[in-house]
Design a protein around this motif. Structure first.
Motif, PDB file in Angstrom:
ATOM      1  N   ASN A 118      37.507  31.161  38.401  1.00 13.11           N
ATOM      2  CA  ASN A 118      36.815  31.900  39.332  1.00 13.11           C
ATOM      3  C   ASN A 118      36.781  33.156  38.023  1.00 13.11           C
ATOM      4  O   ASN A 118      37.955  33.108  37.583  1.00 13.11           O
ATOM      5  CB  ASN A 118      38.046  32.325  40.398  1.00 13.11           C
ATOM      6  N   ILE A 119      35.506  34.187  37.999  1.00 11.70           N
ATOM      7  CA  ILE A 119      35.986  35.485  37.704  1.00 11.70           C
ATOM      8  C   ILE A 119      36.365  36.598  38.276  1.00 11.70           C
ATOM      9  O   ILE A 119      35.086  36.921  38.846  1.00 11.70           O
ATOM     10  CB  ILE A 119      34.306  35.379  36.741  1.00 11.70           C
ATOM     11  N   LEU A 120      36.897  36.858  37.271  1.00  9.44           N
ATOM     12  CA  LEU A 120      37.420  38.548  37.436  1.00  9.44           C
ATOM     13  C   LEU A 120      36.558  39.325  35.888  1.00  9.44           C
ATOM     14  O   LEU A 120      36.895  39.189  34.812  1.00  9.44           O
ATOM     15  CB  LEU A 120      38.915  39.172  37.617  1.00  9.44           C
ATOM     16  N   TYR A 121      36.665  40.890  36.363  1.00  7.40           N
ATOM     17  CA  TYR A 121      36.146  41.731  34.617  1.00  7.40           C
ATOM     18  C   TYR A 121      36.644  43.051  35.423  1.00  7.40           C
ATOM     19  O   TYR A 121      36.953  43.270  36.922  1.00  7.40           O
ATOM     20  CB  TYR A 121      35.318  41.316  34.802  1.00  7.40           C
ATOM     21  N   ASN A 122      36.738  43.255  34.282  1.00  6.58           N
ATOM     22  CA  ASN A 122      37.749  45.096  34.590  1.00  6.58           C
ATOM     23  C   ASN A 122      36.399  46.151  33.777  1.00  6.58           C
ATOM     24  O   ASN A 122      36.380  45.287  32.093  1.00  6.58           O
ATOM     25  CB  ASN A 122      38.644  45.381  34.188  1.00  6.58           C
ATOM     26  N   LYS A 178      40.924  27.541  37.947  1.00  8.83           N
ATOM     27  CA  LYS A 178      42.358  28.968  37.732  1.00  8.83           C
ATOM     28  C   LYS A 178      41.487  30.262  38.065  1.00  8.83           C
ATOM     29  O   LYS A 178      40.476  29.819  38.496  1.00  8.83           O
ATOM     30  CB  LYS A 178      42.287  28.722  36.430  1.00  8.83           C
ATOM     31  N   THR A 179      42.343  31.418  37.960  1.00 11.92           N
ATOM     32  CA  THR A 179      41.144  32.419  37.914  1.00 11.92           C
ATOM     33  C   THR A 179      41.005  32.790  36.453  1.00 11.92           C
ATOM     34  O   THR A 179      42.643  33.032  35.411  1.00 11.92           O
ATOM     35  CB  THR A 179      42.044  33.841  38.588  1.00 11.92           C
ATOM     36  N   LEU A 180      39.912  32.338  36.088  1.00 12.58           N
ATOM     37  CA  LEU A 180      40.313  33.801  34.696  1.00 12.58           C
ATOM     38  C   LEU A 180      39.595  35.192  34.350  1.00 12.58           C
ATOM     39  O   LEU A 180      38.225  35.255  35.005  1.00 12.58           O
ATOM     40  CB  LEU A 180      39.088  33.364  33.577  1.00 12.58           C
TER      41      LEU A 180
END
Ligand SMILES: NC(=O)C1=CN([C@@H]2O[C@H](COP(=O)(O)OP(=O)(O)OC[C@H]3O[C@@H](n4cnc5c(N)ncnc54)[C@H](O)[C@@H]3O)[C@@H](O)[C@H]2O)C=CC1
Ligand SMILES: O=C(O)C(=O)CO
Length: 324
Positions: free
Chosen positions: A171-175, A146-148
């Motif tokens: 999958n990694i997203l970051y802000n 999943k996307t974290l």
């Protein structure tokens, strides 16, 4: 003469012996007004302060004219008025690094326990409800692949990304306020604005410090952007999330679940509505609470105070710029 120090957290015996070898130590229960009044002379003479929790602000500093260094047994220092410390040229030491991996483990535990309903189903089995195989009413949701999304891509955020990416193929997203090359190279993490992260993540994980900018960064409007199947994890600081808005979002299905190690008020009141919700996993701020890590934090805090009061600060200092 050894410098006087106020200790407001009990230490393992060997570390207390080390502290006593360097300083004249007054141990107090906490740094409440009652304690300060009771030990006024010791507070007035103290050059060092070591412990965790409690507010260290201008009012306290006024009662501690000899203070030269504070050493907190934590990485977070939102309970310190850093401007007031800087004005008084008081060093603030903290314990980054030693707790990073353990807190990331805790966050992963919250990801897994919320998604797979671990605490809810544990109660169900213990209450004798397991009469036949479970059906869709009790199914969880997958974590792997999943996307974290990570809010606060610092030390802990990076350690969480490592676990999620390599352990669970996520999958990694970051802000973040700046590009994080290491996260992008090692974990294929993608930088995005807050709105995109909230819309695309299956797990929104908060490892942010509490600052004026992060206070209530997640409120009703942000929760509405999340998927109804998404899970919010907060192990940064409680007030980063508007807890009232979160409670409403968890009740009306705006989001699926939440895993919380931190709360707006700690200890969270036992009658808080959020604790009644089955889709909430609640922990009592135990992100770093393992035997090994809590010992390491206490050890570093003692060493930090010794370094600060002997003019040998090399690391773990929040405000090194104040040194002459
Ligand atoms: N639940 C627990 O037991 C624990 C909680 N914590 C919390 O986790 C926090 C983070 O710890 P570390 O990762 O060691 O700190 P860190 O300083 O390495 O990481 C924090 C990250 O947040 C980013 N950040 C700060 N303000 C931001 C903003 N407005 N927007 C986007 N990004 C922002 C910083 O740039 C940094 O990358 C601590 O400050 C503490 O509040 C830390 C340890 C244990
Ligand atoms: O270190 C911190 O900031 C904590 O919250 C406790 O480990």
């Amino acid at each position: 003469m050894k410098p006087a120090v106020i200790l407001y957290k009990s230490l393992p015996d060997d570390l207390r012996t080390k502290l006593d070898a360097h300083f004249t130590v007054t141990e107090v229960h906490d740094i409440s007004p009652e304690t300060i009044e009771k030990h006024a002379a010791q507070f007035e003479q103290a050059q060092g302060l070591l412990g965790s929790g409690g507010k260290v602000d201008g009012e306290l500093l006024a009662k501690m004219p000899a203070l030269r260094a504070c050493s907190t047994v934590s990485v977070g220092y939102d309970n310190f008025n850093v401007d007031a410390l800087n004005q008084r040229k008081v060093l603030l030491m903290h314990t980054p690094t030693v707790l990073t991996e353990t807190v990331a483990d805790t966050m992963m535990a919250l990801v897994l326990s919320t998604a797979r309903r671990v605490t809810e189903l544990d109660k169900w089995v213990k209450n004798g409800e397991w009469k036949k195989s479970i059906g869709p009413d009790h199914f969880g949701i997958d974590v792997h692949h999943k996307t974290l999304g990570i809010l606060g891509m610092g030390r802990i955020g990076l350690a969480l990304a490592q676990r999620a990416h390599f352990g669970f193929g996520m999958n990694i997203l970051y802000n973040a306020r700046r590009q994080h090359e290491e996260a992008e190279t090692r974990f294929g993490a993608r930088a995005c604005d807050l709105e995109t992260l909230l819309k695309e993540s299956d797990f929104v994980c908060i490892s942010l410090p509490l600052t004026e900018q992060t206070h209530h960064m997640i409120g009703a409007a942000q929760l509405k952007l999340m998927k109804p199947s998404a899970i919010l994890i907060n192990a940064g600081r409680g007030p980063v999330v508007d807890e009232q808005a979160l409670t409403a979002a968890l009740k009306d299905g705006t989001i699926h679940a939440a895993g919380l190690d931190v709360f707006e008020v700690e200890p969270v009141p036992a009658d808080a509505e959020i604790l009644t919700l089955p889709n909430v996993v609640a922990l009592p701020h135990i992100g770093s609470a393992t035997h090994e890590t809590r010992y390491g934090m206490a050890r570093d805090a003692v060493d930090n105070l010794i370094a600060a009061l002997s003019g040998k600060v090399e690391k773990n200092c929040v405000n090194p710029q104040i040194q002459g």
